[in-house]
Design a protein around this motif. Sequence first.
Motif, PDB file in Angstrom:
ATOM      1  N   GLY A  40      40.283  34.946 102.721  1.00 50.06           N
ATOM      2  CA  GLY A  40      41.515  34.205 102.912  1.00 50.06           C
ATOM      3  C   GLY A  40      42.106  33.654 101.631  1.00 50.06           C
ATOM      4  N   ARG A  41      41.396  33.853 100.515  1.00 46.58           N
ATOM      5  CA  ARG A  41      41.882  33.369  99.219  1.00 46.58           C
ATOM      6  C   ARG A  41      41.723  34.398  98.111  1.00 46.58           C
ATOM      7  NH1 ARG A  41      38.357  28.856  96.567  1.00 46.58           N
ATOM      8  NH2 ARG A  41      37.266  30.721  95.833  1.00 46.58           N
ATOM      9  N   ASP A  42      40.626  35.153  98.149  1.00 45.50           N
ATOM     10  CA  ASP A  42      40.237  35.955  96.985  1.00 45.50           C
ATOM     11  C   ASP A  42      40.393  37.461  97.166  1.00 45.50           C
ATOM     12  OD1 ASP A  42      39.557  33.668  95.576  1.00 45.50           O
ATOM     13  OD2 ASP A  42      37.453  33.720  96.206  1.00 45.50           O
ATOM     14  N   GLU A  43      41.194  37.888  98.128  1.00 48.56           N
ATOM     15  CA  GLU A  43      41.343  39.326  98.345  1.00 48.56           C
ATOM     16  C   GLU A  43      41.948  40.030  97.132  1.00 48.56           C
ATOM     17  OE1 GLU A  43      40.626  37.594 102.320  1.00 48.56           O
ATOM     18  OE2 GLU A  43      41.814  37.003 100.567  1.00 48.56           O
ATOM     19  N   ALA A  44      42.942  39.421  96.505  1.00 51.09           N
ATOM     20  CA  ALA A  44      43.546  40.036  95.319  1.00 51.09           C
ATOM     21  C   ALA A  44      42.545  40.071  94.170  1.00 51.09           C
ATOM     22  CB  ALA A  44      44.805  39.273  94.906  1.00 51.09           C
ATOM     23  N   LEU A  45      41.748  39.021  94.023  1.00 52.60           N
ATOM     24  CA  LEU A  45      40.711  38.999  92.992  1.00 52.60           C
ATOM     25  C   LEU A  45      39.694  40.105  93.238  1.00 52.60           C
ATOM     26  CD1 LEU A  45      39.231  37.659  90.593  1.00 52.60           C
ATOM     27  CD2 LEU A  45      38.148  36.119  92.253  1.00 52.60           C
ATOM     28  N   LEU A  46      39.316  40.309  94.477  1.00 54.70           N
ATOM     29  CA  LEU A  46      38.391  41.385  94.818  1.00 54.70           C
ATOM     30  C   LEU A  46      38.924  42.732  94.339  1.00 54.70           C
ATOM     31  CD1 LEU A  46      36.031  42.712  96.418  1.00 54.70           C
ATOM     32  CD2 LEU A  46      37.564  42.699  98.407  1.00 54.70           C
ATOM     33  N   LEU A  47      40.167  43.027  94.650  1.00 53.65           N
ATOM     34  CA  LEU A  47      40.743  44.314  94.262  1.00 53.65           C
ATOM     35  C   LEU A  47      40.801  44.446  92.744  1.00 53.65           C
ATOM     36  CD1 LEU A  47      43.587  44.608  96.921  1.00 53.65           C
ATOM     37  CD2 LEU A  47      41.260  45.517  97.020  1.00 53.65           C
ATOM     38  N   ALA A  48      41.131  43.359  92.071  1.00 55.76           N
ATOM     39  CA  ALA A  48      41.182  43.391  90.606  1.00 55.76           C
ATOM     40  C   ALA A  48      39.794  43.630  90.016  1.00 55.76           C
ATOM     41  CB  ALA A  48      41.767  42.091  90.070  1.00 55.76           C
ATOM     42  N   ASN A  49      38.788  43.009  90.582  1.00 55.30           N
ATOM     43  CA  ASN A  49      37.430  43.186  90.060  1.00 55.30           C
ATOM     44  C   ASN A  49      36.884  44.585  90.342  1.00 55.30           C
ATOM     45  OD1 ASN A  49      37.167  40.695  88.837  1.00 55.30           O
ATOM     46  ND2 ASN A  49      36.139  39.737  90.570  1.00 55.30           N
TER      47      ASN A  49
END
Length: 339
Positions: free
Chosen positions: A72-81
């Motif tokens: 709910g917060r870090d989905e974009a961070l996941l994709l970037a990582n």
Amino acid sequence: MHKLLLGCNGRGAQHIPGAPPSIDEQFRMVKASGVFDFFDRLPQPGEELEYLRASEKHELPMLTGLWTYTAGRDEALLLANLRLTRDSGGECHNIMLFHDHADGHALSDAEVVAFYRLAYEEAVRLGIDITFEVHIYMWSEDLRRVLPVAQQVRAAGMPFNFLLDHSHVLIKLENPDEQDLCGIREDVEAGRLILDPFESGNIVDAWIAENMTLWHAVRPVAPNGPRNAWAQHPDGRPGRACQYPFLRPRPGEWHSDWFAYKLEPSKEVVRKVLRAHLQNQNSRLRYLTTEIIDLPDYGDGARYSLFEHSVALALWIRETEAQLRADLAASLPAESLAA
């Protein structure tokens, strides 16, 4: 069959916890030890180029790495990582998904599966793997949830890729307080959940039987071991007992008594994982990493060398694999052994 690859967690490439050498020196140390195949670390924010340069200079790839995420917060961070993993030459990104959603509610199994799907589909597109880890503070701290989530992932048409970190199981062995933190005490006391790897029907054996482990994180831990008396969290909580020295500490290096026999449950899990791999031509296990690290629940404040213990653990893993391979070779046809 594929070769097992052994890596050193980047947090273990330091002698004094909390005082790591330069990134270049970390890679040099790991390479010079002669016992590791790769460096386990996602390039850290703002230091990506330094990690890439050191990896290339010392010819030591960063095949694996991890990060923690809040749904709910870090989905974009996941994709970037995931992209960073691919771009830095990595092969596998481990995902530690916190127990709670960003809005505060506890994640359901279905929500864990949805986060897995997001990661898995992007990883497939990028040509890398993901793993989900059993870990304190995460959805999987309740060990009973791992197999139901794995089954739901498979029912959705995906393989379940698991990171087995036995320290987060054994920390709860003989420790009712730890069991209470995730609500498993009643099942443990009733014998419905068995934590001891020497007992038949234990949870680690059940996971190994599923052939879902891509990555085994090897950290020594003692059942009902001492809390980390030399470290605390920012909120004042004491460090938990997620790490136990692999070697006998020298005087002044450790805050508690040390007993070699307390390492045996950790060693038994490693033997079980390696034996299962060697006996199964279709084993999915690919990576092992030494996980003797800093951080409050682990080795923060310790006065023993994290790297010295990491190298000793790596040598023990190599020797144990060689011995198991020799034992099996004496009793099985050569074609029965995995590479």
